[in-house]
Design an enzyme around this catalytic site. Sequence first.
Site, PDB file in Angstrom:
ATOM      1  N   GLY A 187       5.734  -0.507   7.151  1.00 45.52           N
ATOM      2  CA  GLY A 187       5.983   0.591   8.085  1.00 45.52           C
ATOM      3  C   GLY A 187       6.529   1.789   7.361  1.00 45.52           C
ATOM      4  O   GLY A 187       6.390   1.901   6.135  1.00 45.52           O
TER       5      GLY A 187
ATOM      6  N   TRP B 143       0.891  -1.148   0.000  1.00 49.96           N
ATOM      7  CA  TRP B 143       0.000   0.000   0.000  1.00 49.96           C
ATOM      8  C   TRP B 143       0.930   1.199   0.000  1.00 49.96           C
ATOM      9  O   TRP B 143       1.572   1.501   1.007  1.00 49.96           O
ATOM     10  CB  TRP B 143      -0.895  -0.021   1.243  1.00 49.96           C
ATOM     11  CG  TRP B 143      -1.955   1.011   1.124  1.00 49.96           C
ATOM     12  CD1 TRP B 143      -2.026   2.201   1.796  1.00 49.96           C
ATOM     13  CD2 TRP B 143      -3.080   0.974   0.257  1.00 49.96           C
ATOM     14  NE1 TRP B 143      -3.122   2.882   1.389  1.00 49.96           N
ATOM     15  CE2 TRP B 143      -3.796   2.161   0.442  1.00 49.96           C
ATOM     16  CE3 TRP B 143      -3.558   0.048  -0.668  1.00 49.96           C
ATOM     17  CZ2 TRP B 143      -4.956   2.456  -0.252  1.00 49.96           C
ATOM     18  CZ3 TRP B 143      -4.708   0.334  -1.367  1.00 49.96           C
ATOM     19  CH2 TRP B 143      -5.400   1.532  -1.154  1.00 49.96           C
TER      20      TRP B 143
END
Length: 619
Positions: free
Chosen positions: A111, A84
């Site tokens: 992250g 993403w």
Amino acid sequence: MCGIIGYIGHRQTQDVLLEGLSRLEYRGYDSAGLALHTGAEVMTQRAVGNLAMLRRSIGEEWSGGDMVATATAGATAGIAHTRWATHGGVTEENTHPHADCDGRIHIVLNGIIENHSALRAGLELEGCTFTSDTDAEPIAHLIERHLTAVDDLYEAVRRTTLELEGHYAIVVLDREHPQTLIAARKECPLVIGLGTGETFVASAAAAFRAFTDRTVVVGDGQLAVITPSGVSLSEASTALSMPVRVQRIGWVADDVEKGSYATFMRKEIDDQPAAFGATLAHHTGESGGFALGDAEPVLAAARRIVIVACGTSYHAGLLGRHLLHGWAHLPASVEIASEWRYSEPALERGDVVVAISQSGETRDTLAALRLAGESGVPTVAITNVEGSQICEHADAVLLTHAGPEIGVAATKTFTTQTALLAAIAARLAANRGMLNPRMRRNLAAQLRAIPDLMAETVIRSEPVAADLGERWSQAGFFFYIARNLGLPVALEGALKMKEISYVPSDAYAAGEMKHGPIALLSAATPTIAVAVGTPVVDKLASNVAEVKTRGAHVLAIASEDDPRMLEYADETIFVPALDWRLQPILAVVPLQLLALETAERRGLNVDQPRNLAKTVTVE
Ligand code: F6R
């Protein structure tokens, strides 16, 4: 947010990774890739788009153009990623895995590396060549640089993590070590799966649940050395060994399958009765009353409860506050975590902060919980994910038992959060002497009736939702009104409508309507009136009458024992009779179904709405 998985063992590694990615796609789905160690070399394949595109590119590139991914024989280890995008556009170059200059070190990251620009600049000065715009690629080059100094993979990864700022979970594959993966974690989830002669690592256990139920949670700030025979953990800052605690997962792989359902969201709407019942059952003591475990003394000592949460969990909190007020007469407030943490909150002795997060990983909610802990206030976490970060930071944890929620739109986690909040309110009410034994028994009986009534509500609502979804699919704006406990449900209905149907929507306290928003209403505005959860249905009826004067078409959600709405609304869905404070839990079901039906009539994929991947609000 992204999903990562690594595998080392005797199975067809490519198949294991693709299977794992398919179960993590809810975490990100704009591009995907994998790297396989064949024993001699590392082969990488990446593709923009969802997993089908990756399978297709594997078929084209590795299987002689037959367009269908067939397993690459001989791979002993591998890592994979579903992305993403946060840093760098959605391109094949930016898709993970990323490698160092020599193609030796391959990494996947979930992250954000906050100091990636500074790291990149330094590495470029040293002669490193970058092939992507991501914050992940510097990690591979840093490991490469440390390897030239220490010639020890573990130590090179460890030193690399000490240079990283931000939050991350990383898995590293080294061409020179086909029997080892190294993973590191800071504030992002990472869980190990232990098999026989095989080991898995992933962002979520769903990725490998089909193969094993034995898991080890990698602790915050730890490194994991993963081999086919198991895992060892150490503290990244000191390199000291840490104990490995093996846990068994309660749920089965079928829980993350759609089965005969077209979408996960539809399946999860149907999962709600069982999940609600399971959540209550897990918080029922031997005497039949509600039991809150370690959280009980913390909550029992509260003079005020401050609930912090985001999104749907915030809406559950709003409902919980009403129950705490109504049953336990306990002051409570509900705060949006991303606001509260920056609002100089005034906490006092006697306050207890309750953080609600289905994933247990939402950064704003975690930060709010930490802030409360640092202020010396006791904290309780309500989450659906055992071992998630929120559990590490709370004084006590209460788990919802919704099973894994794969659909991006929260449904069953909302209703299970309300189950737990109702159990808390009922328990505290009893402790505080607000309920006599008859009232206590009646309340518990009503709560325990909800699973059956919820299943009935699905059946009653479905045809109306399908019909209205069709008729209203081209509406440009949906308006929701309610009062009291109906309002959190109206807010939740409006959120679902925006999130999966992309139709602007708003929810208002019905009494506020005349102070502005009524100007928005016209014959083209479907309006949904949640006519339960309030002692003043008559006042809501007047509000509906006002809406009707603007020509709007009204759907009312009303109690089956209250026909008043029939006079005002164009359509009515009757939910089964129940304690008025609990009925909103049933009323959310038709609103979930209406959003889903509207989205489907608009040709949208409700499991993968645009601009959203499940959980983790990034700052
Ligand atoms: C809506 C939705 C989000 C989440 C929010 C908080 O359908 O899923 O609004 O509720 O991102 O997530 P958790 O509860 O995981 O903290």
